[in-house]
Design an enzyme around this catalytic site. Structure first.
Site, PDB file in Angstrom:
ATOM      1  N   ASP A 107       1.945  -1.021  11.888  1.00 24.01           N
ATOM      2  CA  ASP A 107       0.602  -1.484  11.505  1.00 24.01           C
ATOM      3  C   ASP A 107       0.337  -2.927  11.944  1.00 24.01           C
ATOM      4  O   ASP A 107      -0.755  -3.448  11.712  1.00 24.01           O
ATOM      5  CB  ASP A 107       0.429  -1.378   9.983  1.00 24.01           C
ATOM      6  N   LYS A 156       0.836  -1.207   0.000  1.00 19.97           N
ATOM      7  CA  LYS A 156       0.000   0.000   0.000  1.00 19.97           C
ATOM      8  C   LYS A 156       0.871   1.258   0.000  1.00 19.97           C
ATOM      9  O   LYS A 156       0.604   2.203  -0.765  1.00 19.97           O
ATOM     10  CB  LYS A 156      -0.919  -0.034   1.233  1.00 19.97           C
ATOM     11  N   ARG A 167      -8.872  12.089  12.438  1.00 13.93           N
ATOM     12  CA  ARG A 167      -7.425  11.931  12.615  1.00 13.93           C
ATOM     13  C   ARG A 167      -6.683  13.265  12.523  1.00 13.93           C
ATOM     14  O   ARG A 167      -7.093  14.169  11.811  1.00 13.93           O
ATOM     15  CB  ARG A 167      -6.900  10.917  11.593  1.00 13.93           C
ATOM     16  N   LYS A 219      -4.509   5.946  14.633  1.00 15.43           N
ATOM     17  CA  LYS A 219      -4.598   5.234  13.355  1.00 15.43           C
ATOM     18  C   LYS A 219      -6.061   5.269  12.883  1.00 15.43           C
ATOM     19  O   LYS A 219      -6.838   6.106  13.329  1.00 15.43           O
ATOM     20  CB  LYS A 219      -4.069   3.809  13.512  1.00 15.43           C
ATOM     21  N   ARG A 279      -7.470  -3.289   9.778  1.00 18.81           N
ATOM     22  CA  ARG A 279      -6.520  -4.198  10.428  1.00 18.81           C
ATOM     23  C   ARG A 279      -7.123  -4.847  11.675  1.00 18.81           C
ATOM     24  O   ARG A 279      -6.783  -5.991  12.002  1.00 18.81           O
ATOM     25  CB  ARG A 279      -5.208  -3.485  10.737  1.00 18.81           C
ATOM     26  N   GLN A 300       4.682   9.301   7.114  1.00 17.30           N
ATOM     27  CA  GLN A 300       3.757  10.192   6.397  1.00 17.30           C
ATOM     28  C   GLN A 300       4.215  11.643   6.537  1.00 17.30           C
ATOM     29  O   GLN A 300       4.196  12.409   5.561  1.00 17.30           O
ATOM     30  CB  GLN A 300       2.336  10.026   6.924  1.00 17.30           C
TER      31      GLN A 300
HETATM   32  C1  S3P Z   1       2.492   4.785   6.243  1.00 14.93           C
HETATM   33  C2  S3P Z   1       3.032   5.194   7.426  1.00 14.93           C
HETATM   34  C3  S3P Z   1       2.510   4.783   8.742  1.00 14.93           C
HETATM   35  C4  S3P Z   1       1.557   3.594   8.627  1.00 14.93           C
HETATM   36  C5  S3P Z   1       0.605   3.737   7.491  1.00 14.93           C
HETATM   37  C6  S3P Z   1       1.362   3.847   6.176  1.00 14.93           C
HETATM   38  C7  S3P Z   1       3.088   5.277   4.990  1.00 14.93           C
HETATM   39  O1  S3P Z   1       1.808   5.881   9.294  1.00 14.93           O
HETATM   40  O2  S3P Z   1       0.838   3.415   9.823  1.00 14.93           O
HETATM   41  O3  S3P Z   1      -0.273   2.622   7.405  1.00 14.93           O
HETATM   42  O4  S3P Z   1       2.810   4.694   3.910  1.00 14.93           O
HETATM   43  O5  S3P Z   1       3.863   6.240   5.063  1.00 14.93           O
HETATM   44  P1  S3P Z   1       2.565   7.032  10.146  1.00 14.93           P
HETATM   45  O6  S3P Z   1       3.444   7.771   9.230  1.00 14.93           O
HETATM   46  O7  S3P Z   1       1.460   7.896  10.681  1.00 14.93           O
HETATM   47  O8  S3P Z   1       3.292   6.296  11.229  1.00 14.93           O
END
Ligand code: S3P
Length: 450
Positions: A333, A34, A135, A360, A407, A183
């Site tokens: 995750d 993803k 969020r 989350k 999840r 992120q």
């Molecule tokens: C992700 C970063 C994670 C993860 C999310 C996907 C990404 O989040 O939990 O499912 O693709 O950068 P955070 O950056 O908030 O930790």
């Protein structure tokens, strides 16, 4: 086939139960990663020319990112199962979208596109479903504002819907991320594409590095250096011309986690999961399960731009362990499914430092504890730690509230495959955000659902 012909994947709310199954057997390939799928679409849209993507995850989260790229002026085509073409508009080339961008359930899609928009002189409104509207977006909006973007409308407390006016000349910044988040790092780097000079992100704990790897793949000048015991310092030179390059998306380790733990827990199981990405910043779950005694064996290791391996997994007797907080970014995750494994282990498992789980798709710390309790497992939350008292088995028989969280839904169903009584979930619909075909894939291995 144009993307508008691609069938909508939203399904109505659907309760499902999983029951104790015969040994799981066979091979399966879980859908594409993803994180890489979102990034391939976004960065493809920022190149000049056509990028071909193979193995793209066709889950709702990623399809929403594809629609957003189209709304911002890129041309996106689906040419076959998992095969997509992105005709990019170049760095700084996004057009102002006519309608709000709807990211559905996806924090990643929303926050990364906020970064990409922040470095362009356009305004866009970002929105999502009831889960995404709860969020926190400040973590991304704060650095983007430092870079010159303006928030012209938002719901209370930095929540969606948010309208962002991107910067004409974004400012390059040095940004130490206050939370360990790929992120946030990615949003700043994507905004940095529009800034003259060097944008630097410093993270205390290294998080997944797919943005950095793909930026390099598309020709950006980006350097990563170690910083402190577990951290990194990433520096991007802004205003590059990104060149199209093909991307092959490997299988998602965060999706593989569900059949993997199911095979460990259902007695007599022996399965192979094909081409799972084993980027070390994503393999905290595998490391932890191995410490617990799990038989997980990479049978063919290779490198297609990301490390991948076929994983042979056999049912194993597990023991409780202490999972250090520093490991959290590499398995962020995976805690709901690790908590299920911990319930079937002998002894106590303590998972430390899970603050980020509270923000989350649901409050995953609370939802994971409630999932286990509803099925007869003793579990405590102490500060930011989750403590599971494993007894080598679980009673089951519970109905789990999934809180719009894919999840939690998949973890609860895996629990049902090995519990004495079936485990039900209130709604399987959100599984399609990340793992379309989950129930069918698990059935193919021998899992029983009602
Ligand atoms: C992700 C970063 C994670 C993860 C999310 C996907 C990404 O989040 O939990 O499912 O693709 O950068 P955070 O950056 O908030 O930790």
């Amino acid at each position: 086939m144009p993307m508008s012909d691609f069938p909508a994947m939203t399904s109505p709310a659907r309760p499902v139960a999983a029951r104790r199954s015969a040994p799981l057997r066979g091979r399966a390939r879980v859908p594409g990663d993803k994180s890489i799928s979102h990034r391939a679409l976004i960065l493809g849209a920022l190149t000049v020319g056509e990028t071909r993507i193979g193995g793209l995850l066709e889950g709702e989260d990623v399809l929403n990112t594809a629609k957003a790229m189209q709304a911002l002026g890129a041309r996106i085509e689906r040419t076959g199962a998992g095969d997509w073409r992105v005709h990019g508009v170049g760095v700084g080339g996004f057009a102002q979208p006519a309608e709000p961008l709807d990211f559905g359930n996806s924090g990643t899609g929303c926050r990364l596109v906020m970064g990409a928009v922040a470095g362009c002189p356009i305004a866009a409104t970002f929105d999502g479903d009831a889960s995404l509207r709860k969020r926190p977006m400040r973590r991304v909006l704060d650095p983007l504002q430092e870079m010159g973007a303006r928030v012209t409308a938002e719901a209370g407390g930095g929540r969606l819907p948010v309208t962002l006016q991107g910067a004409r000349d974004a400012l390059p910044i040095v940004y130490p991320t206050p939370v360990p988040s790929a992120q946030v790092k990615s949003a700043v780097l994507l905004a940095g594409l529009g800034a003259p000079g060097a944008t630097t992100v410093i993270e205390r704990e290294a998080t997944r590095d797919h943005t950095e790897r793909l930026l390099r793949h598309f020709g950006a000048d980006i350097r990563t250096e170690p910083d402190g015991a577990h951290g990194r310092r990433i520096t991007l030179t802004g205003q590059p011309e990104l060149a199209p390059a093909p991307v092959v998306v490997p299988a998602d380790p965060s999706s593989a986690a569900f059949p993997l733990v199911a095979a460990l827990l259902v007695p007599g199981s022996d399965i192979v999961l094909d081409a799972v990405m084993t980027n070390p910043l994503r393999t905290g779950l595998i490391d932890t399960l191995r410490e617990m005694g799990a038989a997980i064996e990479p049978v063919a290791v290779r490198d297609d731009g990301e490390e991948v391996a076929d994983l042979r997994v056999r049912a194993s007797a597990l023991r409780g362990v202490d999972v250090p907080g520093e490991r959290a970014p590499s398995m962020i995750d995976e805690y709901p499914i690790l908590a299920v494994a911990a319930a079937f282990a002998e002894g106590v498992t303590r998972m430390r430092g899970l603050k980020e789980l509270r923000v989350k798709e649901s409050d995953r710390l609370a939802a994971t504890a409630a999932m286990l309790r509803a099925n007869g497992v003793t579990v405590e939350i102490e500060g930011d730690d989750l403590i599971v008292a494993g007894r080598g088995r679980a009673t089951g028989g519970g109905l789990v509230a999934t809180h719009m969280d894919h999840r939690i839904a998949m973890a609860a169903l895996v629990m049902g495959l090995a519990s004495e009584q079936p485990v039900g979930i209130d709604d399987a619909a959100f599984i399609a955000t990340s793992f379309p075909g989950f129930i069918e894939l698990m059935r193919g291995l021998g899992a029983e659902f009602a």
